[in-house]
Scaffold this motif. Structure first.
Motif, PDB file in Angstrom:
ATOM      1  N   HIS A  81      -6.572   1.810  -1.912  1.00 59.24           N
ATOM      2  CA  HIS A  81      -5.420   1.216  -1.234  1.00 59.24           C
ATOM      3  C   HIS A  81      -5.799  -0.024  -0.422  1.00 59.24           C
ATOM      4  O   HIS A  81      -4.967  -0.913  -0.223  1.00 59.24           O
ATOM      5  N   MET A  82      -7.054  -0.111   0.025  1.00 57.43           N
ATOM      6  CA  MET A  82      -7.512  -1.355   0.654  1.00 57.43           C
ATOM      7  C   MET A  82      -7.418  -2.510  -0.336  1.00 57.43           C
ATOM      8  O   MET A  82      -6.969  -3.610   0.000  1.00 57.43           O
ATOM      9  N   ILE A  83      -7.838  -2.247  -1.565  1.00 57.08           N
ATOM     10  CA  ILE A  83      -7.812  -3.290  -2.590  1.00 57.08           C
ATOM     11  C   ILE A  83      -6.372  -3.657  -2.939  1.00 57.08           C
ATOM     12  O   ILE A  83      -6.035  -4.840  -3.105  1.00 57.08           O
ATOM     13  N   LEU A  84      -5.503  -2.661  -3.053  1.00 52.47           N
ATOM     14  CA  LEU A  84      -4.086  -2.941  -3.310  1.00 52.47           C
ATOM     15  C   LEU A  84      -3.514  -3.779  -2.178  1.00 52.47           C
ATOM     16  O   LEU A  84      -2.778  -4.751  -2.423  1.00 52.47           O
ATOM     17  N   TRP A  85      -3.846  -3.421  -0.941  1.00 50.33           N
ATOM     18  CA  TRP A  85      -3.397  -4.201   0.231  1.00 50.33           C
ATOM     19  C   TRP A  85      -3.855  -5.648   0.111  1.00 50.33           C
ATOM     20  O   TRP A  85      -3.063  -6.582   0.308  1.00 50.33           O
ATOM     21  N   ALA A  86      -5.129  -5.848  -0.221  1.00 52.49           N
ATOM     22  CA  ALA A  86      -5.667  -7.203  -0.333  1.00 52.49           C
ATOM     23  C   ALA A  86      -4.972  -7.991  -1.439  1.00 52.49           C
ATOM     24  O   ALA A  86      -4.659  -9.182  -1.268  1.00 52.49           O
ATOM     25  N   LYS A  87      -4.727  -7.348  -2.569  1.00 54.33           N
ATOM     26  CA  LYS A  87      -4.050  -8.035  -3.677  1.00 54.33           C
ATOM     27  C   LYS A  87      -2.658  -8.517  -3.263  1.00 54.33           C
ATOM     28  O   LYS A  87      -2.245  -9.634  -3.598  1.00 54.33           O
ATOM     29  N   ILE A  88      -1.942  -7.676  -2.538  1.00 53.53           N
ATOM     30  CA  ILE A  88      -0.585  -8.033  -2.122  1.00 53.53           C
ATOM     31  C   ILE A  88      -0.624  -9.139  -1.066  1.00 53.53           C
ATOM     32  O   ILE A  88       0.173 -10.088  -1.105  1.00 53.53           O
ATOM     33  N   MET A  89      -1.569  -9.048  -0.135  1.00 56.35           N
ATOM     34  CA  MET A  89      -1.689 -10.100   0.875  1.00 56.35           C
ATOM     35  C   MET A  89      -2.028 -11.438   0.237  1.00 56.35           C
ATOM     36  O   MET A  89      -1.436 -12.476   0.564  1.00 56.35           O
ATOM     37  N   LEU A  90      -2.957 -11.434  -0.710  1.00 61.21           N
ATOM     38  CA  LEU A  90      -3.343 -12.681  -1.379  1.00 61.21           C
ATOM     39  C   LEU A  90      -2.213 -13.210  -2.259  1.00 61.21           C
ATOM     40  O   LEU A  90      -2.023 -14.426  -2.360  1.00 61.21           O
ATOM     41  N   ALA A  91      -1.470 -12.311  -2.878  1.00 56.62           N
ATOM     42  CA  ALA A  91      -0.326 -12.743  -3.689  1.00 56.62           C
ATOM     43  C   ALA A  91       0.734 -13.414  -2.828  1.00 56.62           C
ATOM     44  O   ALA A  91       1.510 -14.249  -3.312  1.00 56.62           O
TER      45      ALA A  91
END
Length: 296
Positions: free
Chosen positions: A72-82
């Motif tokens: 979920h950290m990685i999912l969070w990062a993907k959404i923030m970067l998107a």
């Protein structure tokens, strides 16, 4: 029973990567019962549908839960970067005790891609020169700057901290971000009195961690204990903005927290000509003008 059937259908759609169906059904269930699990599923579906703003809005409802495991950290990062929030991901990377390697890779790839964009230099220059705009435009460019790679962002910020035309609320927000990034290089910072002081961001406390801030907020709460909640909230919000503008040298102005809140609430005695009280009145007058400009 109806919700169980909906959940099963949603789960089947999720496994089949039918993101549109899964998103619609999970959204329906989430509105009825906002659990962490459903939040994660809703966010994942909207991310896969490239509905990044929706994914971000839902994620922020239970954002802290995304830092409990690497997936979920990685999912969070993907959404923030998107959503072009690279600097916020950078802050998380120096704050979290355990950062997945994939998050670092995502940021590296994001920054490389940003530098290849044809409008990159123009975006960087606009951020670097944000003082050319009014307070509304400066705050907009402050937000837009979060999309920049960390090296260019930090170069621009170092310049902006001494630019006399940067509005105080923007300048202090930039310094707080450097503090959260735990930057160890000293920077020159122009405070409200116009003097430049060298500070090391990593050595500064965040606003809420300053003892004078906690003492002043407690003094206000005590003073207004018998007032109605709306009055308490209004004064608390005003005090918060005052203290934010004074960061990081709050105690240069708030030398007597009790008197500060008395001046703020208009509870000073007639004929009180004590030099400290007059100093508080003068400071709050200046802050009031800045706060009025922020809302005009």
């Amino acid at each position: 029973m109806a919700n169980e059937r909906v959940l099963k259908t949603a789960n089947d759609a999720f496994k089949a990567e039918d993101w549109a169906t899964a998103a619609r059904l999970y959204d329906q269930l989430y509105q009825e019962n906002k659990t962490v699990k459903l939040n994660h599923l809703v966010v994942k579906c909207h991310y896969e549908l490239a509905q990044y703003e929706i994914a971000l809005a839902v994620m922020r409802e239970q954002e802290q839960s995304y830092f409990e495991d690497h997936y979920h950290m990685i999912l969070w990062a993907k959404i923030m970067l998107a959503n072009h929030l690279n600097i916020m991901v950078r802050i998380a990377m120096v704050t979290l005790p355990d950062v997945p390697q994939e998050m670092t890779l995502l940021v590296t790839e994001y920054e490389a891609a940003v530098r290849q964009r044809p409008d990159f230099k123009q975006r960087y220059q606009t951020f670097y020169q944000l003082s050319a705009g009014d307070v509304t435009e400066q705050r907009h460019q402050f937000e837009m700057g979060k999309a920049l790679p960390i090296a260019e962002w930090q170069t621009a910020v170092t310049h902006l901290l001494t630019d006399p035309f940067v509005k105080p609320i923007v300048r202090v927000s930039l310094l707080e971000m450097l503090t959260k990034l735990k930057v160890t290089d000293p920077v020159s910072y122009v405070w409200l009195d116009g003097t430049a002081t060298d500070v090391v961001p990593s050595q500064l406390s965040l606003l809420d961690d300053l003892p004078v801030v906690q003492t002043t907020q407690d003094a206000l709460q005590t003073l207004l204990a018998d007032d109605d909640p709306i009055t308490q909230q209004l004064y608390a919000e005003s005090l918060r903005v005052q203290l934010s503008l004074l960061y990081p040298f709050v105690n240069r102005a708030v030398t007597a927290p009790q008197k500060w809140v008395c001046v703020l609430t208009g509870q000073i005695s007639d004929g009180d000509d004590d030099p400290t009280t007059q100093q508080m009145i003068d400071w709050q007058g200046r802050l009031g003008e800045m706060m009025q400009e922020m809302t005009s």
